[in-house]
Motif scaffolding. Structure first.
Motif, PDB file in Angstrom:
ATOM      1  N   ALA A  25       0.969  -1.136   0.040  1.00  0.00           N
ATOM      2  CA  ALA A  25       0.105  -0.072  -0.113  1.00  0.00           C
ATOM      3  C   ALA A  25       0.943   1.259   0.302  1.00  0.00           C
ATOM      4  O   ALA A  25       0.459   2.324  -0.596  1.00  0.00           O
ATOM      5  CB  ALA A  25      -0.921  -0.021   1.356  1.00  0.00           C
ATOM      6  N   ARG A  26       1.940   1.236   0.867  1.00  0.00           N
ATOM      7  CA  ARG A  26       2.880   2.342   0.753  1.00  0.00           C
ATOM      8  C   ARG A  26       3.635   2.715  -0.578  1.00  0.00           C
ATOM      9  O   ARG A  26       4.014   3.735  -0.735  1.00  0.00           O
ATOM     10  CB  ARG A  26       3.876   2.122   2.131  1.00  0.00           C
ATOM     11  N   LEU A  27       3.810   1.442  -1.171  1.00  0.00           N
ATOM     12  CA  LEU A  27       4.461   1.679  -2.637  1.00  0.00           C
ATOM     13  C   LEU A  27       3.288   1.874  -3.914  1.00  0.00           C
ATOM     14  O   LEU A  27       3.583   2.124  -4.966  1.00  0.00           O
ATOM     15  CB  LEU A  27       5.210   0.366  -2.823  1.00  0.00           C
ATOM     16  N   GLY A  28       2.059   2.185  -3.388  1.00  0.00           N
ATOM     17  CA  GLY A  28       1.236   2.396  -4.378  1.00  0.00           C
ATOM     18  C   GLY A  28       0.604   1.302  -4.899  1.00  0.00           C
ATOM     19  O   GLY A  28       0.055   1.220  -6.215  1.00  0.00           O
ATOM     20  N   ILE A  29       0.871   0.058  -4.449  1.00  0.00           N
ATOM     21  CA  ILE A  29       0.508  -1.281  -5.106  1.00  0.00           C
ATOM     22  C   ILE A  29      -0.829  -1.613  -4.118  1.00  0.00           C
ATOM     23  O   ILE A  29      -0.805  -1.343  -2.910  1.00  0.00           O
ATOM     24  CB  ILE A  29       1.323  -2.390  -5.206  1.00  0.00           C
ATOM     25  N   PRO A  30      -1.976  -2.119  -4.969  1.00  0.00           N
ATOM     26  CA  PRO A  30      -2.945  -2.648  -4.139  1.00  0.00           C
ATOM     27  C   PRO A  30      -2.632  -3.623  -2.902  1.00  0.00           C
ATOM     28  O   PRO A  30      -1.901  -4.595  -3.268  1.00  0.00           O
ATOM     29  CB  PRO A  30      -3.943  -3.281  -5.194  1.00  0.00           C
ATOM     30  N   SER A  31      -3.104  -3.363  -1.802  1.00  0.00           N
ATOM     31  CA  SER A  31      -2.937  -4.274  -0.777  1.00  0.00           C
ATOM     32  C   SER A  31      -3.185  -5.539  -0.726  1.00  0.00           C
ATOM     33  O   SER A  31      -2.377  -6.580  -0.126  1.00  0.00           O
ATOM     34  CB  SER A  31      -3.288  -3.685   0.784  1.00  0.00           C
ATOM     35  N   THR A 132     -11.651  -8.612  -6.853  1.00  0.00           N
ATOM     36  CA  THR A 132     -12.152  -7.352  -7.498  1.00  0.00           C
ATOM     37  C   THR A 132     -12.927  -6.544  -6.383  1.00  0.00           C
ATOM     38  O   THR A 132     -12.494  -5.123  -6.319  1.00  0.00           O
ATOM     39  CB  THR A 132     -13.192  -7.657  -8.681  1.00  0.00           C
ATOM     40  N   MET A 133     -13.599  -6.806  -5.632  1.00  0.00           N
ATOM     41  CA  MET A 133     -14.317  -6.295  -4.584  1.00  0.00           C
ATOM     42  C   MET A 133     -13.441  -5.530  -3.703  1.00  0.00           C
ATOM     43  O   MET A 133     -13.507  -4.622  -3.200  1.00  0.00           O
ATOM     44  CB  MET A 133     -15.276  -7.027  -3.957  1.00  0.00           C
ATOM     45  N   ARG A 134     -12.393  -6.292  -3.306  1.00  0.00           N
ATOM     46  CA  ARG A 134     -11.339  -6.108  -2.177  1.00  0.00           C
ATOM     47  C   ARG A 134     -10.669  -4.668  -2.917  1.00  0.00           C
ATOM     48  O   ARG A 134     -10.227  -3.536  -2.142  1.00  0.00           O
ATOM     49  CB  ARG A 134     -10.328  -6.925  -1.791  1.00  0.00           C
ATOM     50  N   VAL A 135     -10.287  -4.769  -4.006  1.00  0.00           N
ATOM     51  CA  VAL A 135      -9.564  -3.644  -4.791  1.00  0.00           C
ATOM     52  C   VAL A 135     -10.682  -2.330  -4.842  1.00  0.00           C
ATOM     53  O   VAL A 135     -10.174  -1.340  -4.685  1.00  0.00           O
ATOM     54  CB  VAL A 135      -9.266  -3.763  -6.204  1.00  0.00           C
ATOM     55  N   LEU A 136     -11.796  -2.762  -5.240  1.00  0.00           N
ATOM     56  CA  LEU A 136     -12.685  -1.461  -5.289  1.00  0.00           C
ATOM     57  C   LEU A 136     -12.880  -0.916  -3.907  1.00  0.00           C
ATOM     58  O   LEU A 136     -13.252   0.284  -3.839  1.00  0.00           O
ATOM     59  CB  LEU A 136     -14.024  -2.028  -5.961  1.00  0.00           C
ATOM     60  N   LYS A 137     -12.977  -1.834  -2.998  1.00  0.00           N
ATOM     61  CA  LYS A 137     -13.108  -1.287  -1.501  1.00  0.00           C
ATOM     62  C   LYS A 137     -12.064  -0.170  -0.946  1.00  0.00           C
ATOM     63  O   LYS A 137     -12.175   0.757  -0.624  1.00  0.00           O
ATOM     64  CB  LYS A 137     -13.385  -2.244  -0.792  1.00  0.00           C
ATOM     65  N   ASP A 138     -10.831  -0.683  -1.407  1.00  0.00           N
ATOM     66  CA  ASP A 138      -9.438  -0.039  -1.264  1.00  0.00           C
ATOM     67  C   ASP A 138      -9.530   1.324  -2.013  1.00  0.00           C
ATOM     68  O   ASP A 138      -9.304   2.301  -1.419  1.00  0.00           O
ATOM     69  CB  ASP A 138      -8.428  -0.775  -1.589  1.00  0.00           C
ATOM     70  N   LEU A 139     -10.219   1.487  -3.207  1.00  0.00           N
ATOM     71  CA  LEU A 139     -10.107   2.494  -4.001  1.00  0.00           C
ATOM     72  C   LEU A 139     -11.300   3.593  -3.670  1.00  0.00           C
ATOM     73  O   LEU A 139     -11.431   4.468  -4.359  1.00  0.00           O
ATOM     74  CB  LEU A 139     -10.222   2.191  -5.600  1.00  0.00           C
ATOM     75  N   LYS A 140     -12.184   2.883  -2.748  1.00  0.00           N
ATOM     76  CA  LYS A 140     -13.375   3.698  -2.360  1.00  0.00           C
ATOM     77  C   LYS A 140     -14.401   3.792  -3.498  1.00  0.00           C
ATOM     78  O   LYS A 140     -15.159   4.757  -3.754  1.00  0.00           O
ATOM     79  CB  LYS A 140     -13.231   5.015  -1.952  1.00  0.00           C
ATOM     80  N   LYS A 141     -14.441   2.723  -4.357  1.00  0.00           N
ATOM     81  CA  LYS A 141     -15.311   2.765  -5.501  1.00  0.00           C
ATOM     82  C   LYS A 141     -16.344   1.476  -5.302  1.00  0.00           C
ATOM     83  O   LYS A 141     -17.221   0.996  -6.255  1.00  0.00           O
ATOM     84  CB  LYS A 141     -14.686   2.354  -6.800  1.00  0.00           C
ATOM     85  N   GLU A 142     -16.666   1.109  -4.072  1.00  0.00           N
ATOM     86  CA  GLU A 142     -17.492   0.028  -3.919  1.00  0.00           C
ATOM     87  C   GLU A 142     -19.026   0.288  -4.104  1.00  0.00           C
ATOM     88  O   GLU A 142     -20.056  -0.515  -4.097  1.00  0.00           O
ATOM     89  CB  GLU A 142     -17.525  -0.581  -2.459  1.00  0.00           C
ATOM     90  N   HIS A 143     -19.410   1.719  -3.879  1.00  0.00           N
ATOM     91  CA  HIS A 143     -20.607   2.223  -4.372  1.00  0.00           C
ATOM     92  C   HIS A 143     -20.855   2.556  -5.651  1.00  0.00           C
ATOM     93  O   HIS A 143     -22.084   2.986  -5.972  1.00  0.00           O
ATOM     94  CB  HIS A 143     -20.894   3.434  -3.519  1.00  0.00           C
ATOM     95  N   PHE A 388      -3.553  -4.024 -10.704  1.00  0.00           N
ATOM     96  CA  PHE A 388      -3.108  -2.834 -11.278  1.00  0.00           C
ATOM     97  C   PHE A 388      -3.727  -1.925 -12.587  1.00  0.00           C
ATOM     98  O   PHE A 388      -3.662  -0.723 -12.292  1.00  0.00           O
ATOM     99  CB  PHE A 388      -1.678  -3.210 -11.857  1.00  0.00           C
ATOM    100  N   LEU A 389      -4.352  -2.797 -13.308  1.00  0.00           N
ATOM    101  CA  LEU A 389      -5.199  -2.114 -14.238  1.00  0.00           C
ATOM    102  C   LEU A 389      -6.202  -1.389 -13.797  1.00  0.00           C
ATOM    103  O   LEU A 389      -6.545  -0.140 -14.215  1.00  0.00           O
ATOM    104  CB  LEU A 389      -5.684  -3.217 -15.256  1.00  0.00           C
ATOM    105  N   LEU A 390      -7.077  -1.852 -12.522  1.00  0.00           N
ATOM    106  CA  LEU A 390      -7.993  -0.931 -12.160  1.00  0.00           C
ATOM    107  C   LEU A 390      -7.638   0.277 -11.414  1.00  0.00           C
ATOM    108  O   LEU A 390      -8.465   1.369 -11.591  1.00  0.00           O
ATOM    109  CB  LEU A 390      -8.748  -1.912 -11.025  1.00  0.00           C
ATOM    110  N   LYS A 391      -6.646  -0.083 -10.764  1.00  0.00           N
ATOM    111  CA  LYS A 391      -6.071   1.069 -10.172  1.00  0.00           C
ATOM    112  C   LYS A 391      -5.629   2.389 -10.816  1.00  0.00           C
ATOM    113  O   LYS A 391      -6.182   3.368 -10.604  1.00  0.00           O
ATOM    114  CB  LYS A 391      -4.933   0.892  -9.075  1.00  0.00           C
ATOM    115  N   TRP A 392      -5.062   1.881 -12.101  1.00  0.00           N
ATOM    116  CA  TRP A 392      -4.660   2.826 -13.108  1.00  0.00           C
ATOM    117  C   TRP A 392      -5.848   3.447 -13.732  1.00  0.00           C
ATOM    118  O   TRP A 392      -5.911   4.629 -14.141  1.00  0.00           O
ATOM    119  CB  TRP A 392      -3.669   2.141 -14.012  1.00  0.00           C
ATOM    120  N   LEU A 393      -6.669   2.887 -14.157  1.00  0.00           N
ATOM    121  CA  LEU A 393      -7.719   3.068 -15.043  1.00  0.00           C
ATOM    122  C   LEU A 393      -8.795   4.012 -14.143  1.00  0.00           C
ATOM    123  O   LEU A 393      -9.512   5.100 -14.816  1.00  0.00           O
ATOM    124  CB  LEU A 393      -8.692   2.090 -15.703  1.00  0.00           C
TER     125      LEU A 393
END
Length: 399
Positions: A25-31, A132-143, A388-393
């Protein structure tokens, strides 16, 4: 397993997952990738300290179901219904295309047996919504609208995957198509899908009223964990329990109860916040175990990276795996190209579901080490690349 050894294993899993998750997470990579890496590091692909066992499977399933319950608490049923038609398109095309094309290519191009070809197709069908949902949750996009479509599609995808697995498993073991067994299992699953949400809605209302009269603290986490355990057990009964402990079926069908259960508790914002405060710490402890478990299940040692045939198989099946899921989103109308890409990429991860398909084939002598290695590599790439792709897009998504 000795009790003291289990405590050591649990210590290693929780601490390693936490350290690598925080570092990533500190390196900017999904936890979540840090937690997957923890499993790979501790498992047979790394130091070989921990082996997959039934106790870890149980803890992992509790983890993923708690994550899905949290998602249910944040899911608006009306928006989920509005996303329904799009979710059906994404799920059906994302399941039918990879399964059919992979099986045809394996059978006609690579001259593999029908059973092996079907197993490859089944593995390409799977979707790991948890990642996927964990990534969306981390990115605050679960809603987001994208999350609603992905959730709906994943539920449908899971059911199709379980039915396909039952069908292929029966055919592989008995060398003939057992229409009655497949039909019976399908009917049981459909009955479960019909009545579980109704019961979940009833229980959510009962829980809210009962909580008003409790004198002993801890009612909310106790009732939630109890219900998750009960419905995980019931779903196993409905999901071909002879298949590898029915781990895949348990996860797939339990969602049909867990999501509506969480949604049913959304009506009262004050009570909803109370539930979140009670269950979030437990979920934060158990959920990483699931992703570590996925990493533990990966065996990189079976892969021969010097084989030309290996890379040709990987390239073709990886292309089918990616295109199949992406094309489901491609046919959506009134949807921007960016959102189509985000939805398609969200459906790509194969994760634990793909690993289970491959493992069933290997354990039963259907897949040889070479084909098994190809599938493992495809599963790894389709699991690791999408976050990685989701975070970037999502940086370009202004909705």
């Amino acid at each position: 397993m000795d009790v003291h050894n289990f405590f050591l294993i649990l210590f290693l899993i929780l601490v390693t997952a936490r350290i690598l998750g925080e570092l990533f997470a500190r390196l900017g990579i999904p936890s979540v990738l840090g937690e997957l890496s923890a499993g790979i590091l501790l498992g047979v692909s790394g130091f070989g300290i921990i082996e997959v066992n039934d106790i870890l499977k149980v803890l992992a399933e509790i983890g993923i179901l708690l994550l899905l319950f949290e998602i249910g608490l944040d899911t608006d049923i009306q928006r989920l219904k509005e996303a329904g038609p799009k979710a059906i398109i994404v799920a059906l095309f994302g399941a039918v295309f990879p399964f059919t094309v992979s099986a045809i290519v394996a059978y006609y191009v690579f001259d593999l047996t029908l059973v092996v070809s079907l197993f490859i197709g089944g593995t390409m069908t799977a979707t790991s919504i948890g990642i996927t949902m964990r990534v969306l949750k981390d990115l605050k996009k679960e809603h987001s609208d994208i999350a609603q479509i992905v959730i709906g599609a994943a539920v449908i995808d899971d059911v199709l995957g379980v039915i396909i697995l039952v069908f292929i498993y029966d055919y592989a073991v008995m060398q003939e198509l057992s229409v009655s067994n497949t039909l019976n299992t399908t009917i049981f699953i459909l009955l479960f899908l019909t009545f579980a949400p109704i019961f979940a809605n009833f229980i959510s209302k009962f829980m809210k009223e009962a909580d008003k009269h409790q004198k002993v603290p801890g009612f909310i986490p106790t009732i939630i964990i109890s219900l998750i355990a009960l419905f995980a057990y019931i779903s196993h009964l409905f999901g071909a329990p002879e298949i590898l402990g029915s781990f895949a079926a348990g996860i797939a069908l339990s969602r049909r109860f867990i999501l509506p259960f969480g949604i049913g508790l959304r009506n009262d914002e004050v009570y909803l916040e109370k539930i979140k405060n009670a269950i979030t710490p437990i979920a934060q402890m158990f959920t990483p175990i699931f992703f570590v478990m996925v990493g533990l299940s990966v065996n990189l040692n079976v892969i021969d990276f010097s084989s030309t045939q290996f890379w040709s198989l990987v390239f073709i099946f990886l292309s089918i795996a990616v295109i199949g899921k992406y094309m489901g989103a491609f046919f959506l109308r009134k949807t921007s190209e960016l959102k189509k890409a985000l939805i398609g990429i969200s459906m790509i991860p194969r994760g634990e579901v793909g690993l289970i398909f491959a493992e069933v084939g290997r354990v039963n002598g259907i897949l040889d080490n070479h084909i098994y290695a190809v599938l493992i590599f495809v599963i790894i790439v389709t699991t690791v690349a999408p976050p990685f792709l989701l975070k970037w897009l999502f940086k370009y998504d202004k909705s």
